[in-house]
Design an enzyme around this catalytic site. Structure first.
Site, short mmCIF file in Angstrom:
data_model
loop_
_atom_site.label_atom_id
_atom_site.label_comp_id
_atom_site.label_asym_id
_atom_site.label_seq_id
_atom_site.Cartn_x
_atom_site.Cartn_y
_atom_site.Cartn_z
N HIS A 14 18.47 19.77 26.36
CA HIS A 14 17.89 19.20 27.57
C HIS A 14 19.00 18.48 28.33
O HIS A 14 19.76 17.72 27.73
CB HIS A 14 16.77 18.22 27.19
CG HIS A 14 16.08 17.66 28.39
ND1 HIS A 14 15.19 18.40 29.13
CD2 HIS A 14 16.15 16.44 28.99
CE1 HIS A 14 14.75 17.66 30.15
NE2 HIS A 14 15.32 16.47 30.08
N GLU A 44 27.29 21.12 27.86
CA GLU A 44 26.24 21.81 27.08
C GLU A 44 26.85 22.97 26.31
O GLU A 44 26.49 23.25 25.16
CB GLU A 44 25.14 22.33 28.01
CG GLU A 44 24.33 21.23 28.68
CD GLU A 44 23.23 21.80 29.57
OE1 GLU A 44 22.57 22.78 29.18
OE2 GLU A 44 23.02 21.25 30.68
N GLU A 65 5.89 16.91 21.12
CA GLU A 65 6.03 16.18 22.38
C GLU A 65 7.22 16.73 23.15
O GLU A 65 8.32 16.87 22.60
CB GLU A 65 6.23 14.68 22.09
CG GLU A 65 6.02 13.83 23.32
CD GLU A 65 6.19 12.33 23.03
OE1 GLU A 65 6.30 11.58 23.99
OE2 GLU A 65 6.23 11.96 21.85
N ARG A 81 -2.26 29.59 27.58
CA ARG A 81 -1.02 29.20 26.89
C ARG A 81 -1.08 29.58 25.42
O ARG A 81 -0.10 30.05 24.84
CB ARG A 81 -0.84 27.69 27.03
CG ARG A 81 0.48 27.18 26.48
CD ARG A 81 0.55 25.67 26.53
NE ARG A 81 0.45 25.12 27.87
CZ ARG A 81 1.44 25.13 28.78
NH1 ARG A 81 2.59 25.67 28.49
NH2 ARG A 81 1.27 24.59 29.96
N THR A 137 9.84 19.04 18.63
CA THR A 137 8.59 18.52 18.09
C THR A 137 7.52 18.73 19.17
O THR A 137 7.85 19.05 20.31
CB THR A 137 8.71 17.03 17.74
OG1 THR A 137 9.16 16.33 18.91
CG2 THR A 137 9.70 16.80 16.60
N ASN A 186 16.44 22.65 20.80
CA ASN A 186 16.40 22.74 22.26
C ASN A 186 17.58 21.97 22.82
O ASN A 186 18.11 21.06 22.18
CB ASN A 186 15.09 22.13 22.78
CG ASN A 186 14.97 22.24 24.29
OD1 ASN A 186 15.28 23.28 24.88
ND2 ASN A 186 14.53 21.17 24.94
N ASN A 195 23.97 29.08 28.15
CA ASN A 195 24.04 28.45 26.82
C ASN A 195 23.92 29.51 25.72
O ASN A 195 24.63 29.44 24.71
CB ASN A 195 22.95 27.39 26.67
CG ASN A 195 23.34 26.07 27.31
OD1 ASN A 195 24.20 25.37 26.80
ND2 ASN A 195 22.73 25.75 28.45
N MET A 224 11.98 27.97 29.84
CA MET A 224 11.29 27.07 30.77
C MET A 224 9.77 27.05 30.61
O MET A 224 9.06 26.69 31.55
CB MET A 224 11.68 27.42 32.21
CG MET A 224 13.16 27.26 32.50
SD MET A 224 13.82 25.61 32.12
CE MET A 224 13.17 24.70 33.52
C1 GRF Z 1 20.48 24.08 31.04
O1 GRF Z 1 20.90 23.04 31.88
C2 GRF Z 1 19.62 23.56 29.95
O2 GRF Z 1 19.98 22.29 29.52
C3 GRF Z 1 18.27 23.49 30.62
O3 GRF Z 1 18.21 24.62 31.44
C4 GRF Z 1 19.54 25.03 31.78
C5 GRF Z 1 19.68 26.45 31.30
O4 GRF Z 1 20.87 27.03 31.69
N1 GRF Z 1 17.22 23.39 29.63
P1 GRF Z 1 21.31 28.41 31.04
O5 GRF Z 1 20.15 29.39 31.21
O6 GRF Z 1 21.63 28.18 29.59
O7 GRF Z 1 22.51 28.86 31.83
#
Ligand code: GRF
Length: 208
Positions: free
Chosen positions: A109, A174, A143, A65, A141, A107, A14, A90
């Protein structure tokens, strides 16, 4: 020019899509840094190869954290971001970090939020017998995997799909919706009103 800082943990596809769109479409923005919590994140190489500054803040090196978040915030702020882009990052970010960047942090998801926040989204969609899946770009946010929705993509779930097949089909979308959403932010085209995001020019916020 707006400064974009992208946070990754792994592959970074991404991030790559955003970097490529930013250059190809000549956004009034540049990706000033890619920051990872893992030194072995594959995406760091792509960033370095493209002349983008990289930094690693290893979460394992911190006792809590809060301490990790504080160091990450310090590093990210050092790049003076107008927008922080979480792209496969992550680690759960605590409320202090989120509040600091609220309104300027996005973000992605891989589910149709508010369905299936958290991990294993594709398997959960398959197990639930969903006929549709997709991805969501949202403002962050406190949450986890909530927040005002900027854009969503929808893909059909096909009989016999496993999580791997579904994730590939969702990931392809994405790479379309995330660069688009970031561009809209950079262009100042997003309005958030009562938790609902609209594109001021009426662009469709759904990719079918
Ligand atoms: C993607 O599916 C994203 O939606 C999720 O983790 C994956 C990351 O893929 N949060 P990349 O590192 O962008 O290839």
């Amino acid at each position: 020019m707006k400064n974009l800082v992208i946070l990754i943990s792994g592959r970074g596809s991404n991030m790559e899509a955003i970097v490529r769109s930013c250059v190809a479409e000549q956004w009034p923005a540049r990706v000033v840094a890619v920051v990872s919590n893992r030194p072995d994140a594959a995406g760091l190489k792509f960033a370095a190869d493209h002349g983008i500054a990289t930094a690693v803040v290893e979460h394992r090196a911190f006792a809590s954290r809060e301490l990790f978040d504080a160091e990450l915030a310090r590093v990210v702020e050092g790049f003076a971001p107008d927008l922080v882009v979480l792209a496969g990052f992550m680690r759960v970010l605590g409320p202090a970090f989120v509040r600091r960047f609220e309104g300027r942090m996005l973000n992605i998801h891989p589910s149709l939020l508010p369905l299936f926040p958290g991990l294993h989204t594709h398997q959960r969609a398959i197990d639930a017998g969903c006929k549709l899946a997709g991805a969501t770009v949202h403002f962050v946010t406190p949450e986890l995997d909530h927040g005002p929705i900027v854009m969503q993509s929808v893909v059909p779930l096909r009989p016999g799909d496993d999580a791997q097949a579904l994730s590939q089909r969702v990931l392809a979308t994405e790479h379309v919706i995330y660069p688009r959403a970031v561009r809209w932010f950079v262009q100042g085209a997003l309005r958030v009103d009562g938790g609902v995001v609209t594109h001021t020019g009426g662009e469709p916020q759904l990719l079918l």
